[in-house]
Design a protein around this motif. Sequence first.
Motif, PDB file in Angstrom:
ATOM      1  N   TYR B 178      40.091   3.184  38.363  1.00  6.61           N
ATOM      2  CA  TYR B 178      40.093   4.278  37.451  1.00  6.61           C
ATOM      3  C   TYR B 178      39.921   3.620  35.806  1.00  6.61           C
ATOM      4  O   TYR B 178      39.510   4.626  35.322  1.00  6.61           O
ATOM      5  N   ARG B 183      37.505   9.262  34.644  1.00  2.00           N
ATOM      6  CA  ARG B 183      37.506   9.469  35.899  1.00  2.00           C
ATOM      7  C   ARG B 183      37.502  11.336  35.968  1.00  2.00           C
ATOM      8  O   ARG B 183      38.456  11.810  34.671  1.00  2.00           O
ATOM      9  N   PHE B 184      37.439  12.170  36.850  1.00  2.00           N
ATOM     10  CA  PHE B 184      38.065  13.904  37.470  1.00  2.00           C
ATOM     11  C   PHE B 184      37.491  14.175  36.008  1.00  2.00           C
ATOM     12  O   PHE B 184      38.516  15.549  35.212  1.00  2.00           O
ATOM     13  N   HIS B 188      39.915  18.122  35.533  1.00  2.00           N
ATOM     14  CA  HIS B 188      39.819  17.748  34.157  1.00  2.00           C
ATOM     15  C   HIS B 188      39.162  19.474  33.067  1.00  2.00           C
ATOM     16  O   HIS B 188      40.144  20.258  32.555  1.00  2.00           O
ATOM     17  N   ALA B 195      43.836  13.941  38.594  1.00  2.00           N
ATOM     18  CA  ALA B 195      43.972  12.872  38.059  1.00  2.00           C
ATOM     19  C   ALA B 195      45.479  12.549  38.403  1.00  2.00           C
ATOM     20  O   ALA B 195      45.716  10.909  38.299  1.00  2.00           O
ATOM     21  N   SER B 229      44.836   9.186  31.014  1.00  2.00           N
ATOM     22  CA  SER B 229      44.413  10.639  32.275  1.00  2.00           C
ATOM     23  C   SER B 229      44.220  11.389  31.328  1.00  2.00           C
ATOM     24  O   SER B 229      43.236  12.506  31.026  1.00  2.00           O
ATOM     25  N   ASP B 232      40.690  10.789  29.041  1.00  2.00           N
ATOM     26  CA  ASP B 232      40.095  11.568  30.426  1.00  2.00           C
ATOM     27  C   ASP B 232      39.718  13.460  30.212  1.00  2.00           C
ATOM     28  O   ASP B 232      39.419  13.638  30.028  1.00  2.00           O
TER      29      ASP B 232
END
Lengths: 657, 271
Positions: B178, B183-184, B188, B195, B229, B232
Amino acid sequence: MMDPNKFRHDISRYERPNRKFRCGRAAEWGKPCEFGPDNSGKCGGIYECQPAQVGDRFECRRSTLFGGPCDNGPGSDGKCSQHQPPCRPRRSIRSLRGLMAISAFAIVISVIALMLTLGSDGSGHNVISSAGPLTDGHANFTSSSGCVACHEPHAKDAGEWFLAAFEENNISKNCLNCHTFVGEPFLAHNISSNANKTNTHSNNFSCIACHSEHKGEDFDITAISDAKCNTCHEREISSFANNHPNFADDFPHDQRTAIRFDHSSHITQHFKDQRLEDIAPTNCTSCHEVSDAVQSVKPVGYQTACASCHNDAIPRRELVLLRLPEFDDNFIDLDFVSETCGPTLEAWEEIQDNIATVREAIEAEELDMLDEEILIGDEEEYEPVSFDEPAAISSYLLRTPIDDSSEYTEPLQTLIVGLLEDGSEVLEETIAEAVGAEGAKKMLSGLSPTLTREVACAWASNEEYESPSDPNYGGWYAEGVELKYKPIGHGDPVVRAWINFGALSVLDDDEDVEESGEFMRDELLNPKEGFGACTKCHSVSKTETNPLHVQWNFNNSKSRPHTFYSHGAHLNILNPSGINLADPEAGCQTCHKLNVQANYGASFSDNNPHIFESNFDSIDKETCTQCHNEGQVRQDCQLCHLYHNETGFNLRVTNND
Amino acid sequence: MNAVTTRYIILWVFSAAFIAAFATYSSISNINLGQPEFITGYVLFGLMLGLATFNARKKLSMVPFGRSAYWLAVHVVGGIAALGLFFIHTGNVWPTGAYEQALAIVFYLVTISGIFGYIIQKIYPKRLVQTELEIIYERIPAELSELREKSESITIACTENTGSDTLARHYMESLRWYFQRPRFFLSHALGGAAAEHWINQSYQTVSRYLSEAEREYLNNLNDLAKYKSKIDFHFACQSMMKYWLLAHVPLAAAVLALIFWHVIVVNVYAL
């Protein structure tokens, strides 16, 4: 919330997003170096700092962000002692965007350039130049010559092709390579008089103003909106039912019919005659062919519609080509006639009598007692066998007055001698001088040279011709003092040729000749006598170019070249009364109502095709608006009106060349 | 009504009038047997060139050509006006010629990408503000690197201080992936919560196996994960706001190239 001090200038890197490259370590989500790549894309972070020379020593300049001055410091050569493998810098988004934009532009240009070179037949060029598929009709005609059939620059070399962009194209003139129109092609409605109209378009139309090509195979290239019609026409018509002008008082019978057929007298009198009960037509379709009806519903033709009643009268209408007239004197060399023709029966009998008389005188030895007449011949005074006038045709052909024997005697006798010598040849040559060899052949078709010579022999001998048989089947024959033609039947080409000859015979510079021609014409076209009976049904018209013109065939009215009506399209529908228009009894009368009061026959007396009173009432607009109205049947301009005047194709197209 | 709204209203009204004028002209000219395609074509060509200058304006930020916001507004409204003028020019939605079809496809793609870009430029900034985090796009890699270092330090400290490697193994098997990079992205970009779910699940999976001392370190790691997160999310949204231009600008360049040939061909064959 992020710590605002975190990115203070002394503790964070200074980002330069406008640079072409960015650190490769950052791109791989590692810690970026202090310096980042240079403008050429090389890694600038191999060494952790760029030592500075202070006096004769080098000092470490590693930033506090990366730990401050290192313990080892720079080497004696001034190089940083802390080094790492170089990264692979990546392009920044901004740089990538610019590169992609340039590439996209270059790719398109390259593809265009490539297409221009593809295919030896220029097929690649065609693909990137064509605005779309042609309509069905044009696709085949242009397949052999390709784009150049309409676009001349297409065949030029690259330089001239490009320069053509700065020259005016006139595609419309190439349309005329295939399309033909009666009238001026680029004038409104192809009408010459429109050249002087003030409307900007009326004297300089281009085809592409209305007809758009390259819209696909099924595109209707001829469809024009009503609004376009209203552009030029002063009277703006929103719809047919709403404000289209009423039809003319004599619509649609404003032009005289080619065949003079009095519907009133036939329907109300002749067809009701008990004697004709079995052969009289019973309804409109007995005489009019509706199976292929379009603008006109053609009559079924003479043989089907008329022959049963009128056929017997035709052979009785004879033509007198030559008539032995009363001569003042006889200039014909009788010896020559005798040598050529042999003696006539009368002369032979006289000779036999004289021989017998002489023989008797010799036997009685009384030769001195013989009449002087017998010995030296009879010199009796000339007495013509005929006291008639010459035929009007021969007078016209020989350019002699019909009523002055002193004028016509010698030329006519010369003609008779010529007939005697050469048969019908001399007659054919005489006629050919007036109408040409081809016409003369048609007019004398079937005339036997033997008959001509025999007739000439008799007439040269001042005798009447005695026909050996009756002319039961028609054709050329002679009787007494006349050489005549008896019609074989309807449509006899000899009859037609002679009447056409008569109709055109008054065109001559010489007044006397013209007068003579007029006399002959009046005889030939006299409906009460001879061939002229044809003109009882076939109308005679006086036109600007021809003195008279006989209309042999049924023809469509040309008085409204820009109007179209399809009978066929209406035949399978019901009228407002619920009667099928195809109904032979009552359907036609929906529009065509008989007018028994009309003086139909008077329309033909002056030979003027524009003066006409029909047997039928005129059709008014309301007849049409019963169906062609808002929310009912179509009523756009193009439904009934044609823009062009008699469109056609030139020979090149019809030959598919 | 704020200045931006007023500016756009004025431009939209002007644009609508512009389109209506050309639609009227085209209709009247067509009825009058004229060829309005030539006028509308050249106007459209000029408009396209004008729209392309917006990119040049951004490169020449030092020259006082007016505020970029004005240019953007003109570009957006002008782009939509170009679409309307395109329909007026062609007379339909889909031309018949192969080349014109290619031109239409690219033109539509430019328009669609432009509309897409405009929409995300309107939506994402508001959503980014809601994260209560501000970060410069170019600094995200460094920030992630720092977070990674911190998370690894916490994990090592946990092992050293508690003598248990449970959290360390969990980190190596799960959290390391992660923290390695953003990521994701898709979640997002589309406003999803994948996430957060992943972080919560990861936390709950290992939490029950940890002692109180270890759980404290896990809580620290969890805070870092939640913070990442947000980064991200910034990365996904800011990337979208930058990368759509990678489609829009090159396509616009391709349209201009296609138009050049189209103009030449029309002049050679039809004018």
